[in-house]
Design a protein around this motif. Structure first.
Motif, PDB file in Angstrom:
ATOM      1  N   UNK A  69     -53.882  58.735 -35.258  1.00 38.44           N
ATOM      2  CA  UNK A  69     -54.741  57.998 -36.681  1.00 38.44           C
ATOM      3  C   UNK A  69     -55.197  59.262 -37.383  1.00 38.44           C
ATOM      4  N   UNK A  70     -55.275  60.529 -36.196  1.00 39.11           N
ATOM      5  CA  UNK A  70     -56.442  61.373 -36.908  1.00 39.11           C
ATOM      6  C   UNK A  70     -55.226  62.670 -37.647  1.00 39.11           C
ATOM      7  N   UNK A  71     -54.023  62.655 -37.898  1.00 37.20           N
ATOM      8  CA  UNK A  71     -53.135  63.775 -38.201  1.00 37.20           C
ATOM      9  C   UNK A  71     -51.974  63.807 -39.005  1.00 37.20           C
ATOM     10  N   UNK A  96     -45.838  60.936 -35.611  1.00 37.88           N
ATOM     11  CA  UNK A  96     -47.335  60.414 -34.586  1.00 37.88           C
ATOM     12  C   UNK A  96     -47.805  61.225 -33.382  1.00 37.88           C
ATOM     13  N   UNK A  97     -48.918  61.656 -32.913  1.00 30.82           N
ATOM     14  CA  UNK A  97     -49.474  62.071 -31.703  1.00 30.82           C
ATOM     15  C   UNK A  97     -50.813  62.130 -31.185  1.00 30.82           C
ATOM     16  N   UNK A  98     -50.653  61.836 -30.088  1.00 29.52           N
ATOM     17  CA  UNK A  98     -51.983  61.647 -28.782  1.00 29.52           C
ATOM     18  C   UNK A  98     -52.343  62.031 -28.538  1.00 29.52           C
ATOM     19  N   UNK A  99     -53.144  62.410 -28.261  1.00 29.40           N
ATOM     20  CA  UNK A  99     -54.242  63.485 -27.544  1.00 29.40           C
ATOM     21  C   UNK A  99     -55.196  63.086 -26.777  1.00 29.40           C
ATOM     22  N   UNK A 100     -55.505  64.218 -25.822  1.00 31.71           N
ATOM     23  CA  UNK A 100     -57.110  63.542 -24.623  1.00 31.71           C
ATOM     24  C   UNK A 100     -57.435  64.960 -24.445  1.00 31.71           C
ATOM     25  N   UNK A 101     -59.432  65.069 -23.270  1.00 27.99           N
ATOM     26  CA  UNK A 101     -59.419  65.463 -23.010  1.00 27.99           C
ATOM     27  C   UNK A 101     -59.936  65.345 -21.813  1.00 27.99           C
ATOM     28  N   UNK A 102     -59.830  66.237 -20.813  1.00 28.89           N
ATOM     29  CA  UNK A 102     -60.303  66.262 -19.310  1.00 28.89           C
ATOM     30  C   UNK A 102     -61.596  67.008 -19.224  1.00 28.89           C
ATOM     31  N   UNK A 103     -62.358  66.613 -18.286  1.00 26.66           N
ATOM     32  CA  UNK A 103     -63.423  67.948 -18.166  1.00 26.66           C
ATOM     33  C   UNK A 103     -63.850  67.393 -16.838  1.00 26.66           C
ATOM     34  N   UNK A 104     -64.163  68.373 -15.773  1.00 27.80           N
ATOM     35  CA  UNK A 104     -64.794  67.588 -14.189  1.00 27.80           C
ATOM     36  C   UNK A 104     -65.666  69.087 -14.104  1.00 27.80           C
ATOM     37  N   UNK A 105     -66.157  68.050 -12.516  1.00 23.90           N
ATOM     38  CA  UNK A 105     -67.193  69.330 -11.435  1.00 23.90           C
ATOM     39  C   UNK A 105     -66.268  69.422 -11.035  1.00 23.90           C
ATOM     40  N   UNK A 106     -65.602  70.126 -10.653  1.00 25.69           N
ATOM     41  CA  UNK A 106     -64.311  70.071  -9.426  1.00 25.69           C
ATOM     42  C   UNK A 106     -65.067  70.338  -7.934  1.00 25.69           C
TER      43      UNK A 106
END
Length: 347
Positions: free
Chosen positions: A121-123, A128-138
Motif C-alpha cells: 500500500x506504499x507504492x 503490489x510489493x511487500x517489504x520488511x525490515x531486519x535488525x539484530x544484535x547478533x
C-alpha cells in the motif's frame, strides 16, 4: 597497560597446559541416556592465568599470513577448494543456520527484529510489493553468526598484535572486519560427540578435551587436516527441544582449552559449534571465553556460533561419513566485527 602474553622460542610446538598431553588416551566412554557417561557435566581441569598465557603464546600465529585480516582463511587455497568439492557425492544440501528468532527467551536476551515496512500500500498499485525490515544484535547465543578477527582482543590486542583501541571504534573495525574475510569453501568435519558417546546430548558444562577429539576422529572415520572447518555438535538444540531453554552463557558444553593445541597443530581454518565453541563455565580464571581468545586473537581462526547441527548429524549418519564441503558466505559489511550467516554443508 597489560603486558603481552609471554613469548616462546621460534618453532616451539603448541602444547597443552602442564601435565595435559593433547594426544593422551581416548577419553570417551560408552554412556547411555541423556548426557550420562564418563565426564558428563564435567568442566575439565582448571587452568591458571599463567598457564593460559603460555598456551596463547604457543598457538599464536601472528605475522604468518598476508592479508593478515583474513587470518587462517588464507590456508584455504584453490587446491583446498577443489579437494573439498570432491567430497560432494549425493549432492545433499543441509542448512546450518538457525531460524531468525524474534522471541525473548532464557538463551536469547536480545531478540532479533522483523517487521513489515510495506504491505502493498506504499507504492503505486501494480505490481503490489511487500517489504520488511531486519535488525539484530547478533553476537549472542541465539543467532547463527560468524566472528571476524576484530571481534576478540586479549590483553588489549587483536590478532597480529594490533592494539584493539586503535583498530576498532564507533565507526567499526579498521582491521579484521568481516568484509575482509569474504566467503569460505572448505572441507568440513563434524565432530558428533553425542553419537560417539551413545548419548542424546552433552550436558551443559561438559568439557570436550583433546583426547575426545582424537577419539571422535577414530570413531567417525574422519581426519582434521590443513584448512579444515571443524564443527562440534554437543546436541544443544536437541536438549533444548526436549528439556527447554536455559542460560547457555552460564553453562554449555564446549572445547576445553587443552584441545586447542591439537587443532592448531592440524591447521584448522574455522571452528564452529551448536554453542559458541567455548566451555562454560570457563576453566580459566579471569577469562570468560578462552577458546575465543585462543582461536580468534591468537590463531586468526574465525568462529561460527550457534549452528543448527541436528539435521547435519542425521545426514552424516545416513551417509556413513562425517566429512563434506561447507560454504560460508558472511555479509559484506565494511567495518563489521562479524555477520549473521546461514552456512551450507553439501554431502
Amino acid at each position: 597497560m597489560n603486558p603481552r602474553p609471554p613469548d616462546v622460542p621460534p618453532n616451539t610446538p603448541p602444547s597443552a597446559p602442564s601435565g595435559r598431553d593433547p594426544a593422551a588416551g581416548p577419553g570417551l566412554g560408552s554412556g547411555t541416556g541423556y548426557g550420562t557417561g564418563p565426564g558428563a557435566g564435567s568442566g575439565g581441569p582448571p587452568v591458571s592465568r599463567e598457564e593460559f598465557d603460555a598456551l596463547f603464546a604457543a598457538v599464536r600465529a601472528w605475522g604468518r599470513w598476508d592479508p593478515a585480516d583474513r587470518g587462517a582463511w588464507n590456508r584455504v587455497t584453490p587446491d583446498h577448494v577443489r579437494r573439498a568439492s570432491g567430497l560432494v557425492r549425493s549432492g545433499t544440501t543441509v542448512r546450518l543456520g538457525l531460524p531468525w528468532n524474534t522471541r525473548a527467551e532464557p538463551d536469547d536476551d536480545k531478540p532479533a527484529l522483523h517487521h513489515m515496512t510495506d504491505l502493498g500500500d506504499v507504492e503505486p498499485p501494480e505490481p503490489a510489493t511487500y517489504k520488511d525490515f531486519l535488525g539484530v544484535d547478533y553476537h549472542g547465543k541465539a543467532v547463527s553468526h560468524l566472528d571476524a578477527l576484530s571481534h576478540v582482543a586479549y590483553r588489549g590486542l587483536l590478532y597480529g598484535g594490533r592494539p584493539a583501541g586503535e583498530s576498532v571504534g564507533a565507526a567499526g573495525a579498521r582491521f579484521g572486519s568481516v568484509a575482509a574475510l569474504g566467503p569460505l569453501v572448505a572441507k568440513g568435519v563434524l565432530l558428533d560427540l553425542p553419537a560417539v558417546l551413545g548419548v542424546q546430548w552433552l550436558e551443559p558444562g561438559r568439557a570436550v578435551r583433546a583426547r575426545d577429539v582424537l577419539a571422535a576422529e577414530a570413531a567417525l572415520g574422519v581426519r582434521i587436516d590443513d584448512g579444515s572447518a571443524v564443527l562440534l555438535r554437543s546436541g544443544r538444540f536437541r536438549r533444548r527441544r526436549e528439556v527447554g531453554p536455559w542460560d547457555v552463557g552460564a553453562a554449555s558444553a564446549g572445547f576445553h582449552v587443552d584441545a586447542v593445541p591439537l587443532l592448531a597443530e592440524r591447521g584448522v581454518s574455522l571452528l564452529g559449534s551448536d554453542g559458541d565453541s567455548d566451555l562454560r563455565p570457563s576453566p580459566v580464571e579471569g577469562v570468560h571465553s578462552p577458546v575465543h581468545a585462543l582461536a580468534v586473537a591468537a590463531m586468526g581462526v574465525p568462529l561460527l556460533d550457534n549452528l543448527e547441527l541436528e539435521a547435519l548429524a542425521a545426514a552424516c549418519a545416513g551417509a556413513g561419513r562425517h566429512e563434506f564441503m561447507v560454504v560460508v558466505a558472511p555479509l559484506n559489511v565494511p567495518g563489521g566485527t562479524g555477520s549473521p550467516v546461514d552456512p551450507v554443508a553439501i554431502l
